[in-house]
Write a protein that holds these residues in place. Structure first.
Motif, mmCIF file in Angstrom:
data_model
loop_
_atom_site.group_PDB
_atom_site.id
_atom_site.type_symbol
_atom_site.label_atom_id
_atom_site.label_comp_id
_atom_site.label_asym_id
_atom_site.label_seq_id
_atom_site.Cartn_x
_atom_site.Cartn_y
_atom_site.Cartn_z
ATOM 1 N N LEU A 1 5.858 13.720 -35.514
ATOM 2 C CA LEU A 1 5.882 14.007 -36.949
ATOM 3 C C LEU A 1 7.275 13.842 -37.556
ATOM 4 O O LEU A 1 7.430 13.165 -38.577
ATOM 5 C CB LEU A 1 5.319 15.410 -37.198
ATOM 6 N N PRO A 2 8.320 14.438 -36.958
ATOM 7 C CA PRO A 2 9.653 14.194 -37.532
ATOM 8 C C PRO A 2 10.093 12.727 -37.403
ATOM 9 O O PRO A 2 10.765 12.216 -38.298
ATOM 10 C CB PRO A 2 10.571 15.121 -36.731
ATOM 11 N N LEU B 1 8.396 10.910 -40.221
ATOM 12 C CA LEU B 1 9.000 11.279 -41.497
ATOM 13 C C LEU B 1 10.341 10.575 -41.691
ATOM 14 O O LEU B 1 10.635 10.033 -42.763
ATOM 15 C CB LEU B 1 9.174 12.798 -41.556
ATOM 16 N N THR C 1 11.091 7.496 -44.232
ATOM 17 C CA THR C 1 12.100 7.786 -45.253
ATOM 18 C C THR C 1 13.103 6.637 -45.339
ATOM 19 O O THR C 1 13.449 6.162 -46.426
ATOM 20 C CB THR C 1 12.833 9.095 -44.933
ATOM 21 N N PRO D 1 18.362 9.080 -40.894
ATOM 22 C CA PRO D 1 16.929 8.972 -40.560
ATOM 23 C C PRO D 1 16.600 7.816 -39.627
ATOM 24 O O PRO D 1 15.791 7.980 -38.705
ATOM 25 C CB PRO D 1 16.263 8.786 -41.935
ATOM 26 N N GLY E 1 15.241 8.925 -36.121
ATOM 27 C CA GLY E 1 13.821 8.602 -36.025
ATOM 28 C C GLY E 1 13.528 7.596 -34.929
ATOM 29 O O GLY E 1 12.550 7.742 -34.180
#
Length: 734
Positions: free
Chosen positions: A115-116, A119, A123, A154, A158
């Motif tokens: 999930l992170p 995200l 982003t 990010p 990510g």
């Protein structure tokens, strides 16, 4: 590890090792696509979508190369980013087990990371899309925190999380793409979009004062390249790249020639992701010559011309003693020259030749070794040399035609050495060939010799002065046209299929060449190549032979676990300048390095081609690699031969070239006889050693040394004949 496609349905089992097919097409299925153990196989609408993506990727390259040239950075970035995206779609982080069992749900730990990661990556993706749409990019001189929280942090965090979750997630359905790999594909697109949109700024600032976002984009891109390289080519190249990256930071604390002043992380990583590194010569080659000739190979595969090559080899040599081993030599040469990887060639042709070699009496280990040695040699066979000729032309600036001409005699000597080794083995074991009634009719295949037209078109166009790209395109067209004279006509559907498989076939080399570009960038930034050349000069003390021995070892070590293209590109960057400074001709120096980069595929302890053969033959991988080294041992002296005798690279008058070839071929024959302990019958260890010394004398290339070598061989022959006469009367054996 790779697995060949299963035999066609309806075939008849004859023994545990081989399935007989139609004797007139004994090679049926050899052109079938080979799927690796971690490759996804999509079907239905998902299969159509990703097939279309592959077709678009290949079509883009062919169109740009022939009709609409793009700016260099833009083209290479699309090439790398597209290759990474397709790579994560088609290849899992780990091999798929034979039995997946029940469907496994996503575990809590996976969600905690997924999930992170999603995200953050989306982003960064949204930010770069918005920046491109509005023109609000990160220009030179922009504040350090511009887009840092919405792109820089990010994308790097990510990407790292997505890679991590791809490692810990259980392998699920082979027909569906995993969630972490979707994120990695999006990350690859995001990195590519950032660098493409900022290319104008990066050309100026990457080497001087890059923005911090440049560094984070580059780091994320390098992580993606290394992860895909690990999935497609194993850990060896990843470890080597990691060592070079580490060297970029620990250099100030290293002694002697390894020391450098050090670099800020921003400058180091931004520099690596420019045309001095990842977007440099290795990607230039993969985005043009490699993708072009992989597409050409895909056309031959789709039109099933590869089957004809193998059938032709069986018709010509299958009935001779040890016939399947000689077929392996011929067919692997024909298939290997258009195949970019030695291990891939082993799997495609070895799935047929290895079981047949076992059938006529070769041990599983020897069968795998012969196929590995023969398949590796395809990389040095003109006109394509597994794309090696084009890489050498790009690096050295030497005309492609000159490289191809120079490669003829070394390639002939290599395959002669393998042929002599398998022939001697067949003589020692008293082997026969395959029954003629089980083989294709030579006359029928000879009437289909027009299937060689695509290869002849390629060679003819190149020597008529056409560019490599135009010649390769014409050869593709010729393959499609020629197919209409066979039952396997290439219409729009088959042409699209060729474009589809070409994209999948190219992904390994895209990743490998990009990874090798990291090494090239580190060498360019730190200047280690120049200092290494100085060290080589110092160690050799102006002795070219010592320098060549050192270069041989480095080339083989670098090549262990790496495809030939990457091994040669890295070794040429590190070693070639020093050899040239010692007075060795550039063509000779680069051929020397390239030859041993190819030989690394059959050199223990990491011999990828031998391991691939062992998997098919079900033999011990390490013992197979040792035997493949033995079978190719005579070939290991060939580079020293053309160093001492320039005519072996066609660098003399025609009579000098002919003399050099004839004496070198005699030397190869004597060396193979000595290694196998069989001249004109079995010989003992002492006579074997004498034959090897005679071989080295004839290899030297001088008239005096030739006379010494021939005399020694004649003495061995006379001694052997005398022993044969005496023993034949008493024991009935040689």
């Amino acid at each position: 590890m790779t697995h060949p496609t299963p035999p066609e349905s309806g075939s008849v089992e004859t023994d545990d090792d081989f399935t007989i097919r139609d004797k007139d097409n004994i090679a049926a299925g050899v052109d079938a696509e080979v799927f690796t153990a971690n490759q996804r196989i999509f079907s239905g609408s998902l299969g159509l979508i990703f097939a279309a993506a592959c077709i678009l990727y290949t079509t883009f390259h062919i169109f740009v190369m022939n009709f609409y040239p793009l700016e260099t950075w833009l083209y290479r970035l699309i090439h790398v980013s597209g290759g990474l995206t397709l790579g994560f779609i088609f290849f899992s982080a780990r091999a798929f087990p034979d039995e997946l069992g029940h469907k496994q749900p996503v575990k809590p730990l996976e969600w905690i990371l997924l999930l992170p990661a999603a995200l953050l990556i989306f982003t960064a993706f949204g930010q770069i899309v918005l920046a491109i749409a509005t023109g609000d990019l990160v220009p030179t001189g922009a504040p350090k925190d511009k887009m840092l929280l919405t792109f820089g942090y990010p994308i790097i965090i990510g990407t790292a999380l997505a890679v991590l979750v791809s490692w810990i997630s259980p392998v699920r359905d082979r027909s569906r793409i995993a969630l972490p790999d979707i994120l990695l594909a999006v990350a690859a697109i995001t990195v590519g979009a950032y660098i493409i949109s900022h290319a104008e700024f990066l050309r100026m600032r990457a080497q001087v004062f890059p923005h911090v976002n440049d560094m984070y984009a580059a780091i994320a891109g390098i992580v993606l390249i290394l992860e895909l390289t690990r999935r497609l080519a194993g850990l060896a190249l990843v470890v080597i790249v990691g060592v070079f990256i580490a060297y970029g930071f620990i250099g100030p604390w290293l002694p002697g020639v390894l020391e450098h002043r050090g670099y800020a992380p921003e400058r180091f990583f931004a520099f690596i992701y420019t045309d001095n590194g990842i977007l440099g010569p290795t990607t230039a080659i993969s985005s043009t010559y490699i993708i072009l000739f992989i597409t050409f190979a895909a056309f031959l595969q789709a039109s099933r011309v590869g089957e004809y090559f193998v059938n032709f080899a069986f018709a010509a040599a299958g009935g001779t003693r040890g016939g399947p081993a000689k077929v392996a030599v011929f067919s692997s040469a024909l298939m290997g020259t258009i195949n970019g990887t030695s291990a891939g060639n082993v799997v495609s042709t070895g799935s047929l030749t290895i079981p047949l070699m076992k059938r006529v009496g070769y041990s599983p280990q020897t069968s795998a070794s012969v196929e590995a040695a023969a398949s590796s040699g395809g990389q040095i066979l003109p006109p394509i040399m597994g794309a090696g000729a084009f890489i050498m032309a790009e690096i050295t600036g030497i005309a492609y035609a000159d490289i191809v001409v120079a490669a003829v005699i070394p390639a002939a000597l290599y395959f002669l050495s393998i042929y002599f080794m398998v022939d001697k083995e067949a003589l020692k074991q008293g082997m026969r060939g395959l029954p003629r009634e089980d083989l294709p009719e030579f006359g029928k295949l000879a009437r289909q010799a027009f299937l060689f037209i695509p290869i002849l078109t390629l060679i003819g166009a190149l020597f008529l002065g056409y560019s490599v790209i135009r010649a390769g395109t014409l050869a593709m067209v010729a393959a499609a046209v020629v197919s209409w004279l066979t039952p396997f006509r290439m219409g729009p559907k088959q042409i699209l299929y060729a474009f589809e498989i070409a994209a999948r076939m190219s992904l390994q080399l895209v990743a490998v060449c990009a990874a090798a570009g990291v090494i090239v960038g580190v060498i360019a930034l730190t200047g280690i190549g120049t200092r290494f050349s100085s060290m080589l000069l110092g160690l050799a003390e102006q002795n070219q032979l010592i320098a060549l021995m050192f270069a041989m070892c480095v080339s083989i070590i670098l090549g262990m676990g790496m495809p030939t293209t990457a091994a040669y590109a890295v070794a040429a960057s590190v070693i070639a300048p020093g050899l040239i400074q010692l007075g060795i001709e550039p063509l000779t120096a680069h051929f020397f390095i390239f030859y041993y980069a190819v030989m690394s595929a059959i050199t223990p302890p990491v011999a990828l081609a031998a391991y691939a053969g062992a998997a098919i033959a079900q033999s011990d991988p390490m013992k197979t690699s040792v035997e493949s080294f033995k079978i190719g041992l005579a070939a290991f002296v060939v580079p020293f031969m053309f160093f001492y005798s320039a005519p072996l690279l066609m660098q003399g008058e025609w009579h000098q070239n002919l003399h050099a070839f004839v004496t070198a071929a005699l030397g190869i024959y004597l060396l193979a006889s000595g290694i196998q302990g069989w001249f004109f019958g079995a010989i003992g260890k002492v006579l074997s050693v004498v034959l090897m010394i005679a071989a080295l004398a004839t290899i030297a290339g001088g008239l005096t040394s030739d006379a010494i070598g021939v005399t020694m061989a004649a003495v061995v022959f006379l001694i052997q004949r005398k022993l044969l006469d005496k023993r034949a009367m008493t024991t009935g054996s040689p």
